[in-house]
Design a protein around this motif. Structure first.
Motif, PDB file in Angstrom:
ATOM      1  N   GLU A 170      21.180  14.560  43.181  1.00  0.00           N
ATOM      2  CA  GLU A 170      21.783  14.522  41.855  1.00  0.00           C
ATOM      3  C   GLU A 170      21.116  15.553  40.949  1.00  0.00           C
ATOM      4  O   GLU A 170      19.889  15.636  40.891  1.00  0.00           O
ATOM      5  N   LYS A 171      21.938  16.313  40.233  1.00  0.00           N
ATOM      6  CA  LYS A 171      21.420  17.383  39.373  1.00  0.00           C
ATOM      7  C   LYS A 171      22.018  17.254  37.969  1.00  0.00           C
ATOM      8  O   LYS A 171      23.230  17.417  37.797  1.00  0.00           O
ATOM      9  N   PRO A 172      21.210  16.956  36.948  1.00  0.00           N
ATOM     10  CA  PRO A 172      21.718  16.948  35.570  1.00  0.00           C
ATOM     11  C   PRO A 172      22.205  18.344  35.183  1.00  0.00           C
ATOM     12  O   PRO A 172      21.578  19.353  35.531  1.00  0.00           O
ATOM     13  N   LYS A 180      26.135  14.684  35.393  1.00  0.00           N
ATOM     14  CA  LYS A 180      25.339  15.257  36.477  1.00  0.00           C
ATOM     15  C   LYS A 180      26.236  15.542  37.677  1.00  0.00           C
ATOM     16  O   LYS A 180      27.293  14.928  37.849  1.00  0.00           O
ATOM     17  N   PRO A 231      27.447  10.761  39.495  1.00  0.00           N
ATOM     18  CA  PRO A 231      27.376  12.186  39.847  1.00  0.00           C
ATOM     19  C   PRO A 231      28.706  12.693  40.390  1.00  0.00           C
ATOM     20  O   PRO A 231      29.345  12.033  41.210  1.00  0.00           O
TER      21      PRO A 231
END
Length: 472
Positions: A170-172, A180, A231
Motif C-alpha cells: 500500500e502506497k499513500p 492510497k 487501496p
C-alpha cells in the motif's frame, strides 16, 4: 476417471460488456477429471496446479494424482533441476499468509521452496523474517512506505540462485481520488533473503503508454467497491516472467535481453518489458488498441487485449520460440473500460504475437474447436503454455478446465478439476467453485525416478443422444 461433483450448486457464468449482457448456466452435476485424451496427438507429460482445495497437485494426463503437496501456490512453480544442483521434484509454494490483496492481514506471509517430500528448503518471510515485509524499524525495504510487502501472482528462480518475486504494498498518494494505491513491484531476493534489486511500478507510471485522458480517468477512479479508504489496485500485475534466451536478442535487439523481465497489467491492459539494468520500460503493447475483431486471419495487427494473464516469451527450442504467448481473457478492464465482445458475443482468446512486428501470428478461440466463441471464456485468472510438439496447454481458469489443443484448434486432451471449495469463507451465501489460477506442463523426468504415469486413451463423451427430436 469421470467423477460427479457432490455439490448440487448451479454455477452461473455472467458475461458482460458495453454491447452485451449475456448469461450462461452450467449444469449442476457434470463430469470432472479427464473427459477426452488422445495420447497419439497429445504432448504427454504431467500437469502441475493448485486446486480450490488449497493443495498443489501433480497429475498425469489420465487424471491420476501422482503427487500432492499440502500447500497452495499462486502459482505453484516447478523448479528446473539445472537451477538447483540437479535435484528433482522441487516447487515454489506459499506456506502462510495472504498472497496479495490489500495487505490487511496481521499474519506475516511466508513463501519458499519445498522438496518432493514437502520439506522446506528455502523460505522468505514468516515470523522469523518480518523485516522482509515491514517498511519501518529493522527493515530491508528502504522505500519507507510503512506497509506490508507481499509476494503475489508470480515468482521465478534465476540461474544465479536468486529469486525474482512479484510483490505489492500500500502506497499513500496525492492527486488520486483514492487515498492510497496498491502498487506493484519486483524484488530480486538472494538465498539469504536479502532484496538485492528492487523495482516499483509507480516510479514508471509515465512509461506505460497512458494518454492524458487515460491518466485523468485513472486519477479519478476509486477502484473496486468505490471505497476511498481502501487501496486502489490500479495496475494489478498478474504475472511476471524472465524474458530468457531468444532469437531477437541473438539478432542484436537489446530490448529482449535474456535478463529482462516481462510483466502485464490486468487492470490497465498493457504488457511490457523492463530492462533489468536500468529499470526502464523498453518494450510494450497497449494500453490502447483497435477493437478486438475475433477474425481468423493471421498475421494481423494486435487488436484489443483486455484483462490478460500469463504473458511470456515462448522459450527457445519450442515451436513459436521468441513470440509472446498470452491468455487474452477479454475481461472488463481499462481506463476508461474498453468495449468487449464482437457481435453481441464474449469469448476469451489465446494469442501468439510477434513482439517485433506486433502482429498476431496464431490464436485459439472457441470457434477453432467448432464451438461458439462464448464456449471458451474465463474473465479472470487462466494461462496458456506452448508444448514441444506444437500443441498448447490452456487453463480456462474460472471453470477449472484444462485443455490441450493442436495448432489447428483440435482438443486432444481435456480435464476438469474435481477440487471444489467455497469461494469466500465470509460469504453469507456460500458458492462452490473449482477455479484454477494456472496449469503448467511438467516433463516426466522432472519427477523422481519411478514416479508413475499413464497414457490410456479416453474417448470423448458422446452426448448426441440428448438432442431434442426435430418433430416432437
Amino acid at each position: 476417471m469421470l467423477k460427479k461433483h457432490p455439490h448440487f450448486a448451479l454455477i452461473p457464468l455472467v458475461l458482460a460488456s458495453a454491447t452485451a449482457n449475456l448469461s450462461f448456466a452450467a449444469p449442476s452435476i457434470y463430469p470432472t477429471g479427464v473427459t477426452r485424451y488422445d495420447p497419439g496427438k497429445s504432448y504427454n507429460s504431467y500437469v502441475l496446479f493448485s486446486g480450490a482445495d488449497k493443495k498443489t497437485h501433480l497429475i498425469d494426463l489420465n487424471g491420476n494424482e501422482v503427487h500432492q503437496w499440502a500447500n497452495t501456490g499462486q502459482p505453484p512453480l516447478f523448479l528446473d533441476p539445472q537451477l538447483i544442483n540437479g535435484q528433482q521434484g522441487h516447487v515454489l509454494l506459499q506456506f502462510s499468509g495472504p498472497t496479495g490483496g490489500g495487505n490487511n492481514s496481521k499474519e506475516p506471509q511466508s513463501i519458499g521452496e519445498v522438496d518432493w517430500d514437502g520439506k522446506v528448503v528455502w523460505q522468505w518471510g514468516g515470523a522469523k523474517a518480518q523485516d522482509s515485509y515491514a517498511a519501518s524499524g529493522n527493515s530491508n525495504d528502504t522505500n519507507g512506505y510503512g506497509t506490508a510487502i507481499r509476494q503475489h501472482h508470480d515468482w521465478h528462480r534465476l540461474p544465479n540462485g536468486n529469486t525474482v518475486i512479484l510483490i505489492n504494498y500500500e502506497k499513500p498518494v496525492k492527486g488520486f481520488k483514492a487515498d492510497k494505491l496498491l502498487d506493484d513491484g519486483i524484488y530480486e531476493v538472494d538465498p539469504k533473503g536479502q532484496a538485492v534489486w528492487k523495482w516499483h511500478a509507480y516510479d514508471h507510471l509515465n512509461e506505460f503508454g497512458f494518454s492524458k485522458a487515460s491518466l485523468k480517468y485513472l486519477h479519478e477512479t476509486l477502484g473496486r467497491g468505490n471505497d476511498k479508504t481502501k487501496p486502489f489496485d490500479y495496475l494489478h500485475f498478474n504475472n511476471m516472467s524472465v524474458v530468457g534466451p531468444n532469437k531477437w536478442f541473438d539478432a542484436g535487439d537489446q530490448r529482449f535481453h535474456p535478463d529482462n523481465l516481462l510483466i502485464d497489467s490486468r487492470e490497465a491492459n498493457f504488457i511490457a518489458i523492463i530492462e533489468k539494468k536500468t529499470g526502464k520500460v523498453v518494450w510494450r503493447i497497449g494500453p490502447d488498441f483497435t477493437p478486438a475483431s475475433f477474425e481468423n486471419k493471421v498475421p494481423r495487427p494486435v487488436d484489443q487485449i483486455s484483462g490478460q494473464h500469463d504473458a511470456h516469451i515462448i522459450p527457445k527450442g519450442l515451436p513459436g520460440e521468441g513470440n509472446l504467448l498470452v491468455f487474452d481473457n477479454q475481461g472488463a478492464a481499462g481506463y476508461p473500460p474498453v468495449t468487449l465482445g464482437v457481435g453481441g458475443q464474449l469469448g476469451s482468446r489465446v494469442l501468439e504475437i510477434d513482439p517485433v512486428k506486433k502482429e498476431i501470428v496464431w490464436q485459439y478461440t472457441g470457434a477453432d474447436s467448432g464451438r461458439p466463441n462464448y464456449s471458451f471464456y474465463s474473465s479472470y485468472i487462466s494461462s496458456a503454455r506452448r508444448l514441444p510438439n506444437g500443441n498448447t496447454l490452456i487453463d480456462e481458469g474460472m471453470n477449472g478446465r484444462f485443455l490441450q489443443v493442436t495448432a489447428k484448434g483440435e482438443i486432444v486432451w481435456e480435464y476438469i478439476s474435481p477440487y471444489f471449495s467455497q469461494l469466500r469463507a465470509d460469504d453469507p451465501q456460500p458458492i462452490s467453485s473449482n477455479t484454477v489460477y494456472r496449469a503448467q506442463p511438467v516433463p516426466y523426468d522432472w519427477a523422481p525416478t519411478g514416479t508413475p504415469h499413464s497414457e490410456k486413451p479416453v474417448k470423448a463423451q458422446d452426448v448426441t443422444h440428448y438432442r431434442v427430436p426435430a418433430n416432437p
